[in-house]
Design a protein around this motif. Structure first.
Motif, PDB file in Angstrom:
ATOM      1  N   VAL A  10      25.888 -24.011  88.111  1.00  0.00           N
ATOM      2  CA  VAL A  10      25.900 -24.404  86.707  1.00  0.00           C
ATOM      3  C   VAL A  10      26.346 -25.869  86.632  1.00  0.00           C
ATOM      4  CG1 VAL A  10      26.914 -23.945  84.439  1.00  0.00           C
ATOM      5  CG2 VAL A  10      26.469 -22.048  86.004  1.00  0.00           C
ATOM      6  N   LYS A  11      25.677 -26.642  85.799  1.00  0.00           N
ATOM      7  CA  LYS A  11      26.063 -28.038  85.607  1.00  0.00           C
ATOM      8  C   LYS A  11      27.488 -28.077  85.053  1.00  0.00           C
ATOM      9  CE  LYS A  11      21.344 -29.508  84.745  1.00  0.00           C
ATOM     10  NZ  LYS A  11      20.359 -29.960  83.744  1.00  0.00           N
ATOM     11  N   PRO A  12      28.382 -28.792  85.724  1.00  0.00           N
ATOM     12  CA  PRO A  12      29.791 -28.801  85.310  1.00  0.00           C
ATOM     13  C   PRO A  12      30.007 -29.177  83.848  1.00  0.00           C
ATOM     14  CG  PRO A  12      29.570 -29.799  87.475  1.00  0.00           C
ATOM     15  CD  PRO A  12      28.168 -29.560  86.949  1.00  0.00           C
ATOM     16  N   GLU A  13      29.205 -30.094  83.343  1.00  0.00           N
ATOM     17  CA  GLU A  13      29.386 -30.533  81.955  1.00  0.00           C
ATOM     18  C   GLU A  13      28.952 -29.463  80.943  1.00  0.00           C
ATOM     19  OE1 GLU A  13      25.325 -32.197  83.253  1.00  0.00           O
ATOM     20  OE2 GLU A  13      27.283 -31.825  84.192  1.00  0.00           O
ATOM     21  N   LEU A  14      28.268 -28.422  81.416  1.00  0.00           N
ATOM     22  CA  LEU A  14      27.793 -27.360  80.522  1.00  0.00           C
ATOM     23  C   LEU A  14      28.515 -26.028  80.744  1.00  0.00           C
ATOM     24  CD1 LEU A  14      23.942 -28.045  80.637  1.00  0.00           C
ATOM     25  CD2 LEU A  14      25.599 -28.786  78.917  1.00  0.00           C
ATOM     26  N   LEU A  15      29.575 -26.032  81.543  1.00  0.00           N
ATOM     27  CA  LEU A  15      30.270 -24.779  81.872  1.00  0.00           C
ATOM     28  C   LEU A  15      30.798 -24.048  80.640  1.00  0.00           C
ATOM     29  CD1 LEU A  15      32.229 -25.592  85.142  1.00  0.00           C
ATOM     30  CD2 LEU A  15      30.476 -23.842  84.826  1.00  0.00           C
ATOM     31  N   ASP A  16      31.434 -24.767  79.739  1.00  0.00           N
ATOM     32  CA  ASP A  16      31.995 -24.107  78.561  1.00  0.00           C
ATOM     33  C   ASP A  16      30.909 -23.428  77.736  1.00  0.00           C
ATOM     34  OD1 ASP A  16      34.555 -24.829  79.251  1.00  0.00           O
ATOM     35  OD2 ASP A  16      34.626 -26.567  77.915  1.00  0.00           O
ATOM     36  N   GLU A  17      29.789 -24.112  77.550  1.00  0.00           N
ATOM     37  CA  GLU A  17      28.702 -23.519  76.785  1.00  0.00           C
ATOM     38  C   GLU A  17      28.085 -22.340  77.534  1.00  0.00           C
ATOM     39  OE1 GLU A  17      24.437 -24.580  74.654  1.00  0.00           O
ATOM     40  OE2 GLU A  17      25.611 -26.223  75.518  1.00  0.00           O
ATOM     41  N   TYR A  18      27.956 -22.469  78.858  1.00  0.00           N
ATOM     42  CA  TYR A  18      27.412 -21.373  79.662  1.00  0.00           C
ATOM     43  C   TYR A  18      28.277 -20.118  79.514  1.00  0.00           C
ATOM     44  CZ  TYR A  18      25.654 -18.667  83.561  1.00  0.00           C
ATOM     45  OH  TYR A  18      25.124 -17.654  84.323  1.00  0.00           O
ATOM     46  N   LEU A  19      29.581 -20.304  79.587  1.00  0.00           N
ATOM     47  CA  LEU A  19      30.505 -19.172  79.430  1.00  0.00           C
ATOM     48  C   LEU A  19      30.389 -18.559  78.039  1.00  0.00           C
ATOM     49  CD1 LEU A  19      33.627 -20.596  81.270  1.00  0.00           C
ATOM     50  CD2 LEU A  19      32.087 -18.791  82.070  1.00  0.00           C
ATOM     51  N   ALA A  20      30.280 -19.398  77.033  1.00  0.00           N
ATOM     52  CA  ALA A  20      30.156 -18.909  75.660  1.00  0.00           C
ATOM     53  C   ALA A  20      28.880 -18.080  75.495  1.00  0.00           C
ATOM     54  CB  ALA A  20      30.171 -20.068  74.673  1.00  0.00           C
ATOM     55  N   ARG A  21      27.798 -18.473  76.168  1.00  0.00           N
ATOM     56  CA  ARG A  21      26.536 -17.735  76.061  1.00  0.00           C
ATOM     57  C   ARG A  21      26.624 -16.328  76.655  1.00  0.00           C
ATOM     58  NH1 ARG A  21      21.604 -20.629  74.978  1.00  0.00           N
ATOM     59  NH2 ARG A  21      22.274 -22.478  73.860  1.00  0.00           N
ATOM     60  N   HIS A  22      27.622 -16.120  77.512  1.00  0.00           N
ATOM     61  CA  HIS A  22      27.788 -14.816  78.151  1.00  0.00           C
ATOM     62  C   HIS A  22      28.891 -13.981  77.505  1.00  0.00           C
ATOM     63  CE1 HIS A  22      25.233 -16.702  81.122  1.00  0.00           C
ATOM     64  NE2 HIS A  22      24.958 -15.480  81.551  1.00  0.00           N
ATOM     65  N   SER A  23      29.396 -14.416  76.382  1.00  0.00           N
ATOM     66  CA  SER A  23      30.487 -13.706  75.705  1.00  0.00           C
ATOM     67  C   SER A  23      30.159 -13.434  74.254  1.00  0.00           C
ATOM     68  CB  SER A  23      31.776 -14.533  75.797  1.00  0.00           C
ATOM     69  OG  SER A  23      32.176 -14.668  77.118  1.00  0.00           O
ATOM     70  N   GLY A  49      31.140 -25.035  89.376  1.00  0.00           N
ATOM     71  CA  GLY A  49      29.990 -24.396  88.761  1.00  0.00           C
ATOM     72  C   GLY A  49      29.223 -23.453  89.666  1.00  0.00           C
ATOM     73  N   GLN A  50      29.767 -23.156  90.855  1.00  0.00           N
ATOM     74  CA  GLN A  50      29.083 -22.211  91.731  1.00  0.00           C
ATOM     75  C   GLN A  50      29.052 -20.842  91.057  1.00  0.00           C
ATOM     76  OE1 GLN A  50      31.018 -21.018  95.385  1.00  0.00           O
ATOM     77  NE2 GLN A  50      29.052 -20.589  96.343  1.00  0.00           N
ATOM     78  N   PHE A  84      21.385 -25.030  84.807  1.00  0.00           N
ATOM     79  CA  PHE A  84      21.467 -24.959  86.259  1.00  0.00           C
ATOM     80  C   PHE A  84      21.025 -26.237  86.955  1.00  0.00           C
ATOM     81  CE2 PHE A  84      20.844 -20.639  84.666  1.00  0.00           C
ATOM     82  CZ  PHE A  84      22.038 -20.083  85.101  1.00  0.00           C
ATOM     83  N   VAL A  85      21.706 -26.546  88.049  1.00  0.00           N
ATOM     84  CA  VAL A  85      21.415 -27.713  88.878  1.00  0.00           C
ATOM     85  C   VAL A  85      20.257 -27.370  89.806  1.00  0.00           C
ATOM     86  CG1 VAL A  85      22.321 -29.229  90.684  1.00  0.00           C
ATOM     87  CG2 VAL A  85      23.822 -28.470  88.821  1.00  0.00           C
ATOM     88  N   GLY A  86      19.257 -28.249  89.880  1.00  0.00           N
ATOM     89  CA  GLY A  86      18.184 -28.141  90.867  1.00  0.00           C
ATOM     90  C   GLY A  86      17.368 -26.871  90.803  1.00  0.00           C
TER      91      GLY A  86
END
Length: 121
Positions: A10-23, A49-50, A84-86
């Motif tokens: 996961v792109k580090p700058e988007l971690l908070d939003e990624y987590l929010a999308r799963h909650s 972000g792994q 996601f990266v790459g």
């Protein structure tokens, strides 16, 4: 039963939003994952972000095909792809699978069978 483990970043700058999308995840997406035949599905987030995912299924090819044809999964993955990266393609289809090298239950069962064979002689 097949155990499947995969890795994404996961792109580090988007971690908070990624987590929010799963909650929580959309209820209709949860239903599609279950309908595809995936169970015991978990995601684990590590440093940088792994992301490690794990699920069990009786037929992974059928589960993949079901989700590939699902309009709900297509919408979910279209929204998730930017995190996601790459990654090229749908996250569910393009994640890097990991090779299982150890499973406790399998080895205990093999050891028990081996012990049993030794006592039958």
């Amino acid at each position: 039963m097949t155990r499947v483990c995969f890795q994404l970043r996961v792109k580090p700058e988007l971690l908070d939003e990624y987590l929010a999308r799963h909650s929580p995840v959309w209820p209709e997406m949860l239903a599609e994952i279950a309908a595809a035949g995936r169970r015991n599905y978990s995601l684990f987030l590590g440093d940088g972000g792994q992301l490690i995912g794990y699920y069990e299924t009786d037929d992974d090819a059928a589960a993949q095909a079901y989700l590939a044809a699902s309009p709900v999964a297509a919408r979910w993955e279209a929204q998730m792809a930017r995190f996601f990266v790459g990654l090229e393609g749908r996250p569910d289809q393009a994640a890097t699978p990991l090779t299982e090298i150890f499973h406790l239950h399998d080895q205990l069962a093999a050891a028990a069978a081996s012990d049993h064979e030794g006592t039958d002689r």
